[in-house]
Scaffold this active site. Structure first.
Site, PDB file in Angstrom:
ATOM      1  N   LYS A  13      12.453 -19.772  32.028  1.00  0.00           N
ATOM      2  CA  LYS A  13      14.068 -18.987  32.233  1.00  0.00           C
ATOM      3  C   LYS A  13      13.825 -17.566  33.250  1.00  0.00           C
ATOM      4  O   LYS A  13      14.586 -17.456  33.881  1.00  0.00           O
ATOM      5  CB  LYS A  13      14.336 -18.544  30.873  1.00  0.00           C
ATOM      6  N   ARG A  88      20.310 -15.212  20.827  1.00  0.00           N
ATOM      7  CA  ARG A  88      19.122 -15.915  20.378  1.00  0.00           C
ATOM      8  C   ARG A  88      19.588 -16.666  19.108  1.00  0.00           C
ATOM      9  O   ARG A  88      18.949 -17.234  18.525  1.00  0.00           O
ATOM     10  CB  ARG A  88      18.263 -14.887  19.913  1.00  0.00           C
ATOM     11  N   ARG A 127      -0.095 -18.592  30.973  1.00  0.00           N
ATOM     12  CA  ARG A 127       0.310 -17.199  31.341  1.00  0.00           C
ATOM     13  C   ARG A 127      -0.158 -16.014  30.711  1.00  0.00           C
ATOM     14  O   ARG A 127      -0.552 -15.275  31.408  1.00  0.00           O
ATOM     15  CB  ARG A 127       1.910 -17.263  30.821  1.00  0.00           C
ATOM     16  N   ARG A 136       0.448 -10.645  26.411  1.00  0.00           N
ATOM     17  CA  ARG A 136       1.730 -10.187  25.437  1.00  0.00           C
ATOM     18  C   ARG A 136       1.120 -10.161  24.217  1.00  0.00           C
ATOM     19  O   ARG A 136       0.295 -11.068  23.831  1.00  0.00           O
ATOM     20  CB  ARG A 136       2.962 -10.728  25.751  1.00  0.00           C
ATOM     21  N   ARG A 147       7.408 -18.457  17.231  1.00  0.00           N
ATOM     22  CA  ARG A 147       8.693 -18.409  18.277  1.00  0.00           C
ATOM     23  C   ARG A 147       9.158 -19.428  18.624  1.00  0.00           C
ATOM     24  O   ARG A 147      10.329 -19.636  18.731  1.00  0.00           O
ATOM     25  CB  ARG A 147       8.083 -17.874  19.623  1.00  0.00           C
TER      26      ARG A 147
HETATM   27  P1  AMP Z   1      11.221 -13.128  25.327  1.00  0.00           P
HETATM   28  O1  AMP Z   1      10.709 -12.151  26.404  1.00  0.00           O
HETATM   29  O2  AMP Z   1      12.670 -13.451  25.445  1.00  0.00           O
HETATM   30  O3  AMP Z   1      10.366 -14.233  25.025  1.00  0.00           O
HETATM   31  O4  AMP Z   1      11.650 -12.059  23.918  1.00  0.00           O
HETATM   32  C1  AMP Z   1      10.237 -11.542  23.176  1.00  0.00           C
HETATM   33  C2  AMP Z   1      10.708 -11.224  21.968  1.00  0.00           C
HETATM   34  O5  AMP Z   1      11.557 -10.166  21.810  1.00  0.00           O
HETATM   35  C3  AMP Z   1      11.139 -12.126  20.988  1.00  0.00           C
HETATM   36  O6  AMP Z   1      10.058 -13.095  20.329  1.00  0.00           O
HETATM   37  C4  AMP Z   1      12.065 -11.358  19.979  1.00  0.00           C
HETATM   38  O7  AMP Z   1      10.842 -10.756  19.180  1.00  0.00           O
HETATM   39  C5  AMP Z   1      12.464 -10.289  20.775  1.00  0.00           C
HETATM   40  N1  AMP Z   1      13.802 -10.626  21.336  1.00  0.00           N
HETATM   41  C6  AMP Z   1      14.040 -10.709  22.642  1.00  0.00           C
HETATM   42  N2  AMP Z   1      15.613 -11.183  22.898  1.00  0.00           N
HETATM   43  C7  AMP Z   1      15.814 -11.096  21.607  1.00  0.00           C
HETATM   44  C8  AMP Z   1      17.202 -11.387  21.133  1.00  0.00           C
HETATM   45  N3  AMP Z   1      18.112 -11.490  22.008  1.00  0.00           N
HETATM   46  N4  AMP Z   1      17.406 -11.159  19.578  1.00  0.00           N
HETATM   47  C9  AMP Z   1      16.330 -10.871  18.822  1.00  0.00           C
HETATM   48  N5  AMP Z   1      15.059 -10.510  19.284  1.00  0.00           N
HETATM   49  C10 AMP Z   1      14.727 -10.784  20.749  1.00  0.00           C
END
Ligand code: AMP
Length: 189
Positions: A13, A88, A127, A136, A147
């Protein structure tokens, strides 16, 4: 153009959103990136989000909804935006609907990148190993499994929500990156 990019962790994404951001002069808004920046800067939101993110759970809806509400009003979003990693869950999708209605903004499309979960685990661990800034906190195998579970349970229904509105475009995210980019561009034309 106002877009949402949907897909499990590791679906590509972020990479695709960056390419489409550039090609269509949009602004990519990644809640994950914004939250990671808040964690690094040790802001109030960052301190709240840190452990939740490391576990792979979702940060409270009101936090991310507030972040997005502030962000889409900024001048750099005037030509359009790509929401990457938001909404989400259904509550966030409904909050976004209400927010956009109030601002008189319509979504043009929701692009979903579909990828098998076995492929995702391999991609994310790769990654993590290759990251120059270090892995990360949530790229461990345990957090990753969680996740993916959170995605299946809470985020997958968001696709049905937008399918019901007739704006969901599901693409095969397991193809070559350039091919996925071409298909997104074609879907947006
Ligand atoms: P991502 O980089 O999109 O994979 O997001 C990493 C982490 O950030 C996720 O596993 C959540 O803990 C938090 N996060 C990101 N976007 C959201 C969202 N829209 N709602 C809740 N938590 C989020």
């Amino acid at each position: 153009m106002k877009l949402i990019f949907l897909g499990p962790p590791g679906a590509g994404k972020g990479t695709q959103a960056q390419r489409i951001e550039e090609a269509f002069s949009l602004r990519q808004l990644s809640t994950g990136d914004m939250l990671r920046a808040a964690v690094a800067a040790e802001t109030e939101v960052g301190l709240l989000a840190k452990d939740i993110m490391a576990r792979g759970d979702l940060v409270p809806d009101e936090v991310v909804v507030g972040i997005i509400a502030d962000r889409i009003d900024q001048p750099d979003c005037a030509n359009g935006f790509i929401l990457d990693g938001f909404p989400r869950n259904l509550a966030q999708a409904q909050a976004l609907d209400a927010m956009l209605l109030e601002k008189n903004i319509a979504l043009d499309a929701v692009i979903e990148l579909a990828v098998d979960s076995e492929v995702l685990i391999g991609r994310i661990l790769k990654r993590a190993a290759e990251s120059v800034s270090g892995p990360r906190a949530d790229d461990t195998e345990e957090a990753l499994q969680h996740r993916l579970q959170v995605y299946e349970q809470q985020t997958a229904p968001v696709a049905d929500f937008y399918a019901g509105k007739g704006i969901l475009r599901t693409l095969d995210g397991m193809q070559e990156m350039d091919e996925v980019t071409s298909q997104i561009k074609a879907a947006l034309r």
